[in-house]
Every structure is written in C-alpha cells, then in structure tokens.
Motif scaffolding. Sequence first.
Motif, mmCIF file in Angstrom:
data_model
loop_
_atom_site.group_PDB
_atom_site.id
_atom_site.type_symbol
_atom_site.label_atom_id
_atom_site.label_comp_id
_atom_site.label_asym_id
_atom_site.label_seq_id
_atom_site.Cartn_x
_atom_site.Cartn_y
_atom_site.Cartn_z
ATOM 1 N N ILE A 247 0.846 -1.198 0.000
ATOM 2 C CA ILE A 247 0.000 0.000 0.000
ATOM 3 C C ILE A 247 0.883 1.252 0.000
ATOM 4 N N ARG A 248 1.978 1.207 0.732
ATOM 5 C CA ARG A 248 2.889 2.361 0.764
ATOM 6 C C ARG A 248 3.558 2.580 -0.589
ATOM 7 N N THR A 249 3.921 1.471 -1.231
ATOM 8 C CA THR A 249 4.644 1.612 -2.495
ATOM 9 C C THR A 249 3.714 1.692 -3.700
ATOM 10 N N GLY A 250 2.470 1.313 -3.517
ATOM 11 C CA GLY A 250 1.500 1.369 -4.604
ATOM 12 C C GLY A 250 1.003 -0.016 -4.964
ATOM 13 N N ILE A 251 -0.302 -0.168 -5.027
ATOM 14 C CA ILE A 251 -0.911 -1.464 -5.309
ATOM 15 C C ILE A 251 -2.230 -1.228 -6.030
ATOM 16 N N GLN A 252 -2.608 -2.152 -6.853
ATOM 17 C CA GLN A 252 -3.865 -2.017 -7.571
ATOM 18 C C GLN A 252 -5.026 -2.435 -6.662
ATOM 19 N N VAL A 253 -6.206 -1.889 -6.963
ATOM 20 C CA VAL A 253 -7.396 -2.121 -6.144
ATOM 21 C C VAL A 253 -7.763 -3.607 -6.129
ATOM 22 N N HIS A 254 -7.693 -4.262 -7.268
ATOM 23 C CA HIS A 254 -8.084 -5.674 -7.304
ATOM 24 C C HIS A 254 -7.147 -6.536 -6.456
ATOM 25 N N GLU A 255 -5.871 -6.124 -6.322
ATOM 26 C CA GLU A 255 -4.954 -6.850 -5.448
ATOM 27 C C GLU A 255 -5.334 -6.644 -3.987
ATOM 28 N N ILE A 256 -5.748 -5.431 -3.648
ATOM 29 C CA ILE A 256 -6.192 -5.146 -2.278
ATOM 30 C C ILE A 256 -7.406 -6.008 -1.951
ATOM 31 N N ARG A 257 -8.361 -6.089 -2.882
ATOM 32 C CA ARG A 257 -9.555 -6.910 -2.673
ATOM 33 C C ARG A 257 -9.174 -8.378 -2.500
ATOM 34 N N PHE A 258 -8.268 -8.822 -3.360
ATOM 35 C CA PHE A 258 -7.820 -10.215 -3.274
ATOM 36 C C PHE A 258 -7.196 -10.497 -1.907
ATOM 37 N N HIS A 259 -6.329 -9.585 -1.443
ATOM 38 C CA HIS A 259 -5.676 -9.766 -0.138
ATOM 39 C C HIS A 259 -6.699 -9.721 0.993
ATOM 40 N N GLN A 260 -7.669 -8.831 0.896
ATOM 41 C CA GLN A 260 -8.693 -8.725 1.938
ATOM 42 C C GLN A 260 -9.537 -9.997 1.995
ATOM 43 N N LYS A 261 -9.894 -10.511 0.822
ATOM 44 C CA LYS A 261 -10.668 -11.746 0.779
ATOM 45 C C LYS A 261 -9.849 -12.905 1.370
ATOM 46 N N TYR A 262 -8.593 -12.949 0.996
ATOM 47 C CA TYR A 262 -7.713 -13.991 1.523
ATOM 48 C C TYR A 262 -7.567 -13.855 3.039
ATOM 49 N N LEU A 263 -7.421 -12.613 3.522
ATOM 50 C CA LEU A 263 -7.312 -12.376 4.957
ATOM 51 C C LEU A 263 -8.586 -12.804 5.691
ATOM 52 N N MET A 264 -9.752 -12.544 5.089
ATOM 53 C CA MET A 264 -11.013 -12.953 5.711
ATOM 54 C C MET A 264 -11.081 -14.470 5.827
ATOM 55 N N ASN A 265 -10.691 -15.172 4.769
ATOM 56 C CA ASN A 265 -10.687 -16.637 4.814
ATOM 57 C C ASN A 265 -9.669 -17.158 5.836
ATOM 58 N N LEU A 266 -8.532 -16.498 5.870
ATOM 59 C CA LEU A 266 -7.505 -16.861 6.836
ATOM 60 C C LEU A 266 -8.007 -16.637 8.260
ATOM 61 N N GLN A 267 -8.725 -15.544 8.468
ATOM 62 C CA GLN A 267 -9.261 -15.251 9.800
ATOM 63 C C GLN A 267 -10.295 -16.303 10.215
ATOM 64 N N LYS A 268 -11.105 -16.764 9.262
ATOM 65 C CA LYS A 268 -12.075 -17.833 9.566
ATOM 66 C C LYS A 268 -11.339 -19.103 9.992
ATOM 67 N N GLU A 269 -10.276 -19.402 9.287
ATOM 68 C CA GLU A 269 -9.488 -20.587 9.630
ATOM 69 C C GLU A 269 -8.825 -20.418 10.997
ATOM 70 N N ILE A 270 -8.353 -19.204 11.277
ATOM 71 C CA ILE A 270 -7.753 -18.910 12.586
ATOM 72 C C ILE A 270 -8.787 -19.086 13.683
ATOM 73 N N ASP A 271 -9.984 -18.549 13.475
ATOM 74 C CA ASP A 271 -11.054 -18.700 14.467
ATOM 75 C C ASP A 271 -11.359 -20.176 14.717
ATOM 76 N N HIS A 272 -11.407 -20.936 13.632
ATOM 77 C CA HIS A 272 -11.671 -22.377 13.753
ATOM 78 C C HIS A 272 -10.577 -23.045 14.586
ATOM 79 N N TYR A 273 -9.329 -22.727 14.304
ATOM 80 C CA TYR A 273 -8.231 -23.344 15.046
ATOM 81 C C TYR A 273 -8.150 -22.845 16.483
#
Length: 146
Positions: free
Chosen positions: A57-83
């Motif tokens: 984000i500091r160096t510059g990133i495209q919006v679709h990459e941010i969305r992809f990372h956010q979606k991945y983080l949400m899935n990761l958080q669900k897995e973390i909650d499960h564990y």
Amino acid sequence: MGFTYKFAKLLELRESEKENQALVYEKAVQRFKEVAEKLYELLKKKEDLESYQHEKIRTGIQVHEIRFHQKYLMNLQKEIDHYQNLVIQARHHMQFEEKRLMDKNIEVKKFEKLKDKEYEKYLRERIVEETKVMDEICTQIVVREK
C-alpha cells in the motif's frame, strides 16, 4: 513363608490403568501441540500477509490486489477462528486427561502405601515369631543344662 500382598492383583490393575491413562494423556498433549502449532502458523501467515499488504500500500498497489488480499485475509481469519476453537477444545481435553491421570496416580499411591504398611506389619510379626523361637530355644538349652 514369604510376604504376599493381598491386593497385589488390584495394584497391578491400577498400575496398568495408570499406564494406559498416561498414554491417553500423552496423546492429548500431542494433539494440543499439533493444533497450537497450526494456529501459530496461521497467525504468522496472517501477520506476514498484513505486513506485505501494508508495504504494498505504501509503495503502490492495484485495487483488485487489495480486494484479493482482503478476501484472503477474511478466509484466513475464519481458519484462525476455527483453530482457536480447536485449541480451546484440545486444551480442555488435555486438562481433563491430566486430571484423570492424577486420580489414577493417587489410587496407585494409596495401594502402594497399604502394601508398605502391610509389609511393615509382616516384618514386625516375623520379628515377634523369631523372638519367640529364640526364647523357646534358650529355654530348652537352660532346661537341658539343669
């Protein structure tokens, strides 16, 4: 006549139960470690991904990459909650098995204490018997000498 403990079979059974419970407890500890390590790995992965995302984000990133990372983080958080739930369950199970192991240990100790007391009683009785025999021998020797 040698010493025989009247609860020897019961003591063996309790010791066997204790050993089996120790194995069950070790498996519970191992399961807890495995689940906790997996949770740690997921948390580390999330932390690394967030650091990477902040750097991008500091160096510059495209919006679709941010969305992809956010979606991945949400899935990761669900897995973390499960564990996290699995870790809690594994910890409770481990603590339960530890309590059962401690109870088995206490039972074995009680039987061992009873065995020790019975053995001490046996030794005292043997000493009394030996003393009586020695007295009898001494009495016979004195009678023979007269």
